[in-house]
Design an enzyme around this catalytic site. Structure first.
Site, short mmCIF file in Angstrom:
data_model
loop_
_atom_site.label_atom_id
_atom_site.label_comp_id
_atom_site.label_asym_id
_atom_site.label_seq_id
_atom_site.Cartn_x
_atom_site.Cartn_y
_atom_site.Cartn_z
N PRO A 205 -24.00 43.47 -13.53
CA PRO A 205 -24.39 42.34 -13.40
C PRO A 205 -25.16 42.32 -12.82
O PRO A 205 -24.95 41.28 -11.93
CB PRO A 205 -22.54 41.68 -13.65
CG PRO A 205 -21.92 42.18 -12.76
CD PRO A 205 -22.57 43.93 -13.23
N ASP A 380 -26.05 44.36 -7.51
CA ASP A 380 -24.77 44.21 -8.72
C ASP A 380 -24.07 42.72 -7.84
O ASP A 380 -23.31 42.59 -7.08
CB ASP A 380 -24.04 45.17 -7.74
CG ASP A 380 -23.15 45.29 -9.27
OD1 ASP A 380 -22.62 44.58 -10.02
OD2 ASP A 380 -22.49 46.40 -9.26
N HIS A 381 -23.85 42.12 -8.81
CA HIS A 381 -23.37 40.36 -8.58
C HIS A 381 -21.85 40.57 -8.09
O HIS A 381 -20.98 40.49 -7.89
CB HIS A 381 -23.39 39.50 -9.55
CG HIS A 381 -24.33 37.97 -9.15
ND1 HIS A 381 -23.54 37.60 -7.65
CD2 HIS A 381 -24.81 37.53 -9.23
CE1 HIS A 381 -23.84 36.56 -7.41
NE2 HIS A 381 -24.54 35.85 -8.69
N ARG A 382 -21.34 42.00 -8.88
CA ARG A 382 -19.97 42.59 -8.32
C ARG A 382 -19.41 42.91 -7.07
O ARG A 382 -17.84 42.37 -6.98
CB ARG A 382 -19.65 43.45 -8.79
CG ARG A 382 -19.26 43.17 -10.86
CD ARG A 382 -19.00 45.12 -11.61
NE ARG A 382 -20.04 45.80 -11.14
CZ ARG A 382 -20.44 46.91 -11.50
NH1 ARG A 382 -20.18 47.29 -12.63
NH2 ARG A 382 -21.27 47.51 -11.68
N CYS A 384 -21.26 41.34 -4.34
CA CYS A 384 -21.44 40.36 -3.44
C CYS A 384 -22.15 39.20 -4.28
O CYS A 384 -22.81 39.18 -5.10
CB CYS A 384 -22.20 40.94 -2.32
SG CYS A 384 -24.29 41.10 -3.14
#
Length: 410
Positions: A205, A380-382, A384
């Protein structure tokens, strides 16, 4: 007299809109209850819509080919309140149906069954099989006519061989301009790149942030550094970009990581194994410089030269193309200003730098011409949130604008 507005009725099957295929009446015409006034086309069928009022047509709310939402005005007629009340009472009695009429007599019920079915219009010209093609609505016929498509040669995928819009659009997609186009197999390096980028888009994501930067002092710093070195030991711009990116990663180690989906863990690396996106005659490759954060600026520059040379020659061992933890992409070499780079799976971030060009820039309150570039970060929004990603990018931009203060400590 009383004006009545007939709204586009519920078309069933979860459909929320329809295209006006053909009006059966015009403004000024007199209509009777259950008279078909319009043919609409949905994603699934063409439907003839009867009106529950009688009177004179005042306005048609949409041109042929336009799209209306269910529940929005379709047609307005001027009629008597009595006719309207009769419709309401019949509807309450359960005899009405929004698509197939509102009468209560046996004649009306037969009529409702007749006008409620999907109408198929038969063309007179037979196709090559000797069977006349059936076209579901004028919208489909108009689409084919506008694109010079011969419906007599087109098979229909609808019930009973009906030709629908999807059939026409499929045929248009396979026009001679594309039907005889060259087909290139995706294999080898191109397949490896495609698979990796597809995996990245599918599993990560990602989000992208960017900022414009004054790189005037960066170019000046490079000239100053190279003035102290031998000609064959010069520091490239890419080496300086890499050095400053590594310095920023020390402050934001969250981006030097990956996500272990099997164990549901974020793995943060102790060293930066820097991937360098490089365009070669064989395609895009990302050679890796192991423990790049432990190298001096000159050592990093030398390894970059050697690594990119081997990559372009196609002689890099496979082990040098894997194991990266963070990637730097200088797409400015292609003469472009910006990009939203795709993360090199399974890494968590990729930093991109656009071309450096002259632009107007405000310096100490005065307008000046400066060397400006755009830098972007996909992350990657997972691993940070935007605060970390924005903080890293802003710090990297500050380093580009004031490189000597950083390079003097490295």
């Amino acid at each position: 007299m009383n004006n009545q507005v007939f709204l586009l009725p519920d078309l069933g099957e979860g459909l929320t809109e329809a295209d006006i295929a053909e009006w059966k009446v015009r403004v000024g015409d007199t209509v009777t209850i259950d008279q078909v006034v319009v043919e609409v086309e949905t994603a699934k069928a063409a439907v003839e819509v009867p009106i529950p009022f009688e009177g004179t047509v005042i306005s048609l709310h949409g041109d042929e080919g336009s799209t209306l939402k269910v529940g929005t005005p379709l047609i307005t007629v001027s009629g008597t309140p009595a006719a309207h009340e009769q419709y309401r009472e019949e509807e309450k009695a359960g005899s009405g149906n929004v698509l197939i009429g509102y009468g209560t007599s046996e004649d009306m019920r037969r009529r409702r069954r007749r006008v409620g079915v999907t109408r198929e219009v038969t063309r007179p010209e037979p196709n090559r099989t000797g069977v006349a093609p059936r076209v579901i609505s004028p919208v489909v016929r108009n689409l084919a006519r506008q694109n010079d498509l011969d419906l007599s040669r087109l098979p229909g995928s609808g019930p009973g061989g009906v030709i629908n819009r999807a059939d026409v659009e499929k045929a248009l997609a396979a026009t001679p301009e594309t039907a005889d186009a060259q087909r290139i197999p995706i294999k080898g390096l191109r397949k490896a790149v495609a698979d990796k980028l597809s995996t990245s888009r599918r599993e990560i994501p990602d989000a992208t942030t960017w900022v414009d930067v004054d790189a005037t002092d960066l170019l000046a710093a490079r000239r100053a550094i190279n003035a102290t070195l031998d000609a064959d030991a010069g520091v490239s711009l890419m080496a300086l970009l890499a050095r400053l990116a590594l310095a920023a990663l020390k402050q934001y180690p969250e981006l030097n990581s990956t996500v272990d989906t099997e164990r549901n863990e974020i793995v943060r690396y102790g060293h930066v194994h820097l991937g360098i996106a490089a365009q070669t005659p064989r395609g895009l490759v990302v050679p890796v410089i192991g423990k790049a954060d432990s190298l001096t600026t000159v050592e990093l520059a030398r390894q970059l030269r050697d690594t990119t040379a081997l990559a372009r020659e196609g002689t890099l061992p496979p082990a040098r193309l894997t194991g990266g933890t963070f990637t730097l992409n200088n797409y400015g070499v292609f003469g472009v200003d910006g990009s939203t780079p795709i993360i090199n799976h399974p890494e968590a971030a990729i930093l991109g730098v656009g071309r450096i060009i002259d632009k107007p820039w405000v310096v100490n309150g005065q307008l000046a011409v400066r060397k400006v570039t755009q830098v972007s970060l996909s992350f990657d929004h997972r691993v940070c949130d935007g605060g970390v990603a924005g903080g890293f990018l802003r710090l990297f931009a500050d380093y580009l604008e004031n490189p000597i203060t950083v390079l003097g400590r490295l």
